[in-house]
Design an enzyme around this catalytic site. Structure first.
Site, mmCIF file in Angstrom:
data_model
loop_
_atom_site.group_PDB
_atom_site.id
_atom_site.type_symbol
_atom_site.label_atom_id
_atom_site.label_comp_id
_atom_site.label_asym_id
_atom_site.label_seq_id
_atom_site.Cartn_x
_atom_site.Cartn_y
_atom_site.Cartn_z
ATOM 1 N N PRO A 171 62.923 -59.327 137.296
ATOM 2 C CA PRO A 171 64.190 -58.694 137.687
ATOM 3 C C PRO A 171 64.795 -59.340 138.928
ATOM 4 C CG PRO A 171 62.331 -57.306 138.316
ATOM 5 C CD PRO A 171 61.774 -58.408 137.466
ATOM 6 N N ASP A 172 66.119 -59.330 138.982
ATOM 7 C CA ASP A 172 66.785 -59.831 140.184
ATOM 8 C C ASP A 172 66.918 -58.679 141.182
ATOM 9 O OD1 ASP A 172 68.818 -58.242 139.255
ATOM 10 O OD2 ASP A 172 70.191 -59.871 138.805
ATOM 11 N N PHE A 173 67.705 -58.895 142.223
ATOM 12 C CA PHE A 173 67.825 -57.885 143.263
ATOM 13 C C PHE A 173 69.119 -57.088 143.193
ATOM 14 C CE2 PHE A 173 64.590 -60.659 144.878
ATOM 15 C CZ PHE A 173 63.763 -59.835 145.619
ATOM 16 N N ARG A 174 70.232 -57.761 142.921
ATOM 17 C CA ARG A 174 71.529 -57.145 143.164
ATOM 18 C C ARG A 174 72.316 -56.753 141.921
ATOM 19 N NH1 ARG A 174 70.132 -60.300 147.211
ATOM 20 N NH2 ARG A 174 70.509 -59.560 149.333
ATOM 21 N N ASN A 232 63.867 -68.415 144.909
ATOM 22 C CA ASN A 232 62.849 -67.625 144.234
ATOM 23 C C ASN A 232 61.459 -67.899 144.805
ATOM 24 O OD1 ASN A 232 64.875 -66.613 142.615
ATOM 25 N ND2 ASN A 232 64.533 -68.115 140.986
ATOM 26 N N ASP A 242 58.539 -67.156 142.850
ATOM 27 C CA ASP A 242 57.601 -66.973 141.747
ATOM 28 C C ASP A 242 56.834 -68.222 141.332
ATOM 29 O OD1 ASP A 242 59.565 -68.400 140.105
ATOM 30 O OD2 ASP A 242 60.660 -66.500 140.051
ATOM 31 N N CYS A 283 45.648 -65.087 156.046
ATOM 32 C CA CYS A 283 45.140 -64.033 156.915
ATOM 33 C C CYS A 283 45.867 -64.121 158.250
ATOM 34 C CB CYS A 283 43.635 -64.183 157.119
ATOM 35 S SG CYS A 283 42.965 -63.077 158.398
ATOM 36 N N CYS A 333 42.846 -65.019 161.125
ATOM 37 C CA CYS A 333 42.149 -66.312 161.202
ATOM 38 C C CYS A 333 42.892 -67.440 160.494
ATOM 39 C CB CYS A 333 40.732 -66.195 160.651
ATOM 40 S SG CYS A 333 40.642 -65.995 158.840
ATOM 41 N N ASN A 390 77.026 -68.899 137.066
ATOM 42 C CA ASN A 390 76.567 -67.552 137.410
ATOM 43 C C ASN A 390 77.350 -66.552 136.564
ATOM 44 O OD1 ASN A 390 74.769 -66.016 139.192
ATOM 45 N ND2 ASN A 390 76.649 -65.112 140.008
#
Length: 244
Positions: free
Chosen positions: A32-35, A103, A105, A128, A131, A212
């Site tokens: 899924p995208d965000f907007r 992205n 991913d 981490c 460390c 787009n």
């Protein structure tokens, strides 16, 4: 000439193409995208996703951060889409010189792309905080709750959260690639996330292509605009038979 024919001709004549992509590249792979209307930001959570994905929230509430991150962002089973595979094929042919992606991913690399500038980091790289030991995405996914290192420190994904700077090294590489391109293809991004979207200003050529589904603020300066899904465009370009 039809827009897709114009794009075909642009690609054929290019020898130094760069692709700048966003979430729309990976929605083709089921991420899924965000907007968009059904994107992550439209979903209901106890806190707004923008707040959850901030450095401040991660530090204060790592448990809630990881609950969201594991469910919505730590996607390890997704496979490269047609756009991912096509871009990798162009790179093998020596036509595409770099992918600049927002992205996290890792699907461009999974498809075979080598020169990838990940502006917002990667779910496949983690460290981490105490460390510095490195962990893979699969190692983090196998841990329950907040993942901890053997030393006791909390493990953090190497993704750029709100309030964190982009990597100078990655940005420098992306800027150099964009500035040297003879064709800049921008796809699957609304160009609303800064400073990433601001990198387009470094393109000095005259073959700026925007692909787009919805209009972007940069449409007016583009040489070619296609308001279509990336998958449909790459199919129209005859790339549907590309394999990994």
């Amino acid at each position: 000439m039809q827009p897709i024919d114009t794009l075909k001709q642009m690609v054929q004549n290019s020898t130094n193409m760069v692709f700048f992509g966003g979430a729309g590249v990976s929605t083709e792979s089921g991420i899924p995208d965000f907007r968009s209307a059904d994107g992550l930001y439209a979903q209901k959570w106890p806190y707004p996703p923008e707040e959850i994905l901030s450095h401040q929230f991660f530090t204060a509430h790592p448990d809630l951060f990881y609950q969201f991150y594991r469910e919505k962002m730590l996607v390890l089973s997704a496979q490269p889409s047609l756009p991912h595979r096509a871009l990798a094929a162009w790179e093998r042919q020596g036509k595409l010189k770099a992918v600049v992606t927002q992205n996290i991913d890792g699907l461009h690399q999974k498809a075979g792309s080598k020169q990838v500038f990940e502006l917002h980091g990667s779910i496949h790289q983690n460290h981490c905080q105490r460390c510095g030991r490195s962990y893979t995405g699969r190692q983090v996914a196998a841990m329950s709750g907040v993942p901890h290192c053997a030393c006791g420190g909390i493990i953090k994904p190497n993704v750029v959260l709100y309030g964190e700077p982009l990597s100078d090294e990655v940005v420098t590489g992306a800027v150099r690639a964009i500035a040297a391109a003879d064709l800049l293809m921008v796809g699957g991004t609304s160009l609303t996330v800064y400073p990433a979207a601001g990198l387009l200003q470094y393109y000095r050529g005259h073959q700026l292509v925007l692909i787009n589904r919805s209009a972007t603020a940069a449409d007016s300066r583009a040489d070619l605009v296609l308001h279509q899904n990336l998958g449909d465009v790459f199919t129209a370009l005859g790339m549907e038979d590309i394999s990994l």
